[in-house]
Design a protein around this motif. Sequence first.
Motif, PDB file in Angstrom:
ATOM      1  N   ARG A  63      53.514  65.149   0.732  1.00 45.51           N
ATOM      2  CA  ARG A  63      52.477  65.442  -0.261  1.00 45.51           C
ATOM      3  C   ARG A  63      52.952  66.548  -1.212  1.00 45.51           C
ATOM      4  O   ARG A  63      52.791  66.447  -2.430  1.00 45.51           O
ATOM      5  CB  ARG A  63      51.189  65.844   0.447  1.00 45.51           C
ATOM      6  N   ASP A  64      53.538  67.598  -0.648  1.00 47.71           N
ATOM      7  CA  ASP A  64      54.010  68.713  -1.483  1.00 47.71           C
ATOM      8  C   ASP A  64      55.184  68.287  -2.360  1.00 47.71           C
ATOM      9  O   ASP A  64      55.316  68.744  -3.500  1.00 47.71           O
ATOM     10  CB  ASP A  64      54.410  69.897  -0.604  1.00 47.71           C
ATOM     11  N   GLU A  66      55.665  65.240  -3.543  1.00 45.11           N
ATOM     12  CA  GLU A  66      55.068  64.436  -4.617  1.00 45.11           C
ATOM     13  C   GLU A  66      54.483  65.355  -5.696  1.00 45.11           C
ATOM     14  O   GLU A  66      54.659  65.114  -6.896  1.00 45.11           O
ATOM     15  CB  GLU A  66      53.978  63.528  -4.047  1.00 45.11           C
ATOM     16  N   THR A  67      53.818  66.428  -5.275  1.00 45.61           N
ATOM     17  CA  THR A  67      53.257  67.396  -6.219  1.00 45.61           C
ATOM     18  C   THR A  67      54.365  68.035  -7.052  1.00 45.61           C
ATOM     19  O   THR A  67      54.209  68.238  -8.260  1.00 45.61           O
ATOM     20  CB  THR A  67      52.452  68.480  -5.461  1.00 45.61           C
ATOM     21  N   CYS A  68      55.490  68.347  -6.421  1.00 44.70           N
ATOM     22  CA  CYS A  68      56.642  68.906  -7.148  1.00 44.70           C
ATOM     23  C   CYS A  68      57.147  67.933  -8.207  1.00 44.70           C
ATOM     24  O   CYS A  68      57.421  68.327  -9.344  1.00 44.70           O
ATOM     25  CB  CYS A  68      57.797  69.209  -6.188  1.00 44.70           C
ATOM     26  N   CYS A  69      57.280  66.667  -7.828  1.00 47.83           N
ATOM     27  CA  CYS A  69      57.758  65.661  -8.776  1.00 47.83           C
ATOM     28  C   CYS A  69      56.818  65.557  -9.972  1.00 47.83           C
ATOM     29  O   CYS A  69      57.265  65.497 -11.127  1.00 47.83           O
ATOM     30  CB  CYS A  69      57.887  64.297  -8.093  1.00 47.83           C
ATOM     31  N   MET A  70      55.516  65.556  -9.701  1.00 44.61           N
ATOM     32  CA  MET A  70      54.545  65.478 -10.796  1.00 44.61           C
ATOM     33  C   MET A  70      54.608  66.739 -11.651  1.00 44.61           C
ATOM     34  O   MET A  70      54.494  66.671 -12.882  1.00 44.61           O
ATOM     35  CB  MET A  70      53.140  65.255 -10.245  1.00 44.61           C
ATOM     36  N   GLY A  71      54.810  67.901 -11.018  1.00 36.47           N
ATOM     37  CA  GLY A  71      54.940  69.149 -11.762  1.00 36.47           C
ATOM     38  C   GLY A  71      56.162  69.147 -12.665  1.00 36.47           C
ATOM     39  O   GLY A  71      56.108  69.614 -13.810  1.00 36.47           O
ATOM     40  N   GLU A  74      55.605  66.999 -15.665  1.00 40.40           N
ATOM     41  CA  GLU A  74      54.803  67.740 -16.640  1.00 40.40           C
ATOM     42  C   GLU A  74      55.657  68.760 -17.396  1.00 40.40           C
ATOM     43  O   GLU A  74      55.488  68.945 -18.608  1.00 40.40           O
ATOM     44  CB  GLU A  74      53.631  68.435 -15.939  1.00 40.40           C
ATOM     45  N   ASN A 131      60.847  71.437  -0.061  1.00 38.51           N
ATOM     46  CA  ASN A 131      60.150  70.207   0.300  1.00 38.51           C
ATOM     47  C   ASN A 131      61.114  69.038   0.494  1.00 38.51           C
ATOM     48  O   ASN A 131      60.936  68.234   1.407  1.00 38.51           O
ATOM     49  CB  ASN A 131      59.087  69.861  -0.749  1.00 38.51           C
ATOM     50  N   VAL A 186      58.737  60.507  -8.753  1.00 38.72           N
ATOM     51  CA  VAL A 186      57.340  60.435  -8.300  1.00 38.72           C
ATOM     52  C   VAL A 186      57.118  59.103  -7.581  1.00 38.72           C
ATOM     53  O   VAL A 186      56.581  59.061  -6.472  1.00 38.72           O
ATOM     54  CB  VAL A 186      56.346  60.565  -9.488  1.00 38.72           C
ATOM     55  N   ARG A 190      56.367  58.420  -3.524  1.00 36.64           N
ATOM     56  CA  ARG A 190      55.176  57.664  -3.109  1.00 36.64           C
ATOM     57  C   ARG A 190      55.561  56.493  -2.206  1.00 36.64           C
ATOM     58  O   ARG A 190      54.830  56.155  -1.273  1.00 36.64           O
ATOM     59  CB  ARG A 190      54.414  57.174  -4.341  1.00 36.64           C
TER      60      ARG A 190
END
Length: 199
Positions: A63-64, A66-71, A74, A131, A186, A190
């Motif tokens: 989960r963390d 995935e959040t890094c990839c999305m960050g 961005e 992560n 990302v 997933r």
Amino acid sequence: MTKIGTDDSDDTDTRMPPDPFAAVLPALAALGAIASIAAINWSGQEKLAARTRTKRKTGAALRDLETCCMGLAEIFKRFQKHPRVFAGGGGQAAAPLKFGVHGQRIRADAQKLYLQLMNDIASMLVLATQNAFDVMTAVEDGDIEAPEEIFFGFGEQQERLNEIIQSRVPLRVAVDTGGEIADKLVALVRELKRHQKAG
């Protein structure tokens, strides 16, 4: 997030811009830390059964990550929104990827944007590295059993990052390609989440 004005005619309070590669390179390195998951498909087979297992839960690491990839995706979008600051906008747009390729003069608000992004990138680099390592450990421990195709996907993104460095593409190409790689990572993370063992 600081808003950057679009009226470039106001040059009353401009400064020499910071080096864009100093921001782009660590963002690419964070992507590289995630793409390095590719290697665990082969090196993880050499594990020792008596090795200490990680205490971190696999679901949290995925989960963390995935959040890094999305960050990171961005962050690359923010680079693209401000090419004068981050992508060699102006006459330097075609210059090869290297330190010292500065864009046009920027205003004080753009300098604040640069510093905010540098802080975000530094945090993301640390988090992505930790992560990704935790996810590789989970693969090595058998908590994630994913098909080889997913690891080949990480390897493809790793090769794309290597090509950016080896070919010294222009900054704009590096930024655009980095954004594409972040989006691919990302999707790959997933996919890994779908292969986490229950329990």
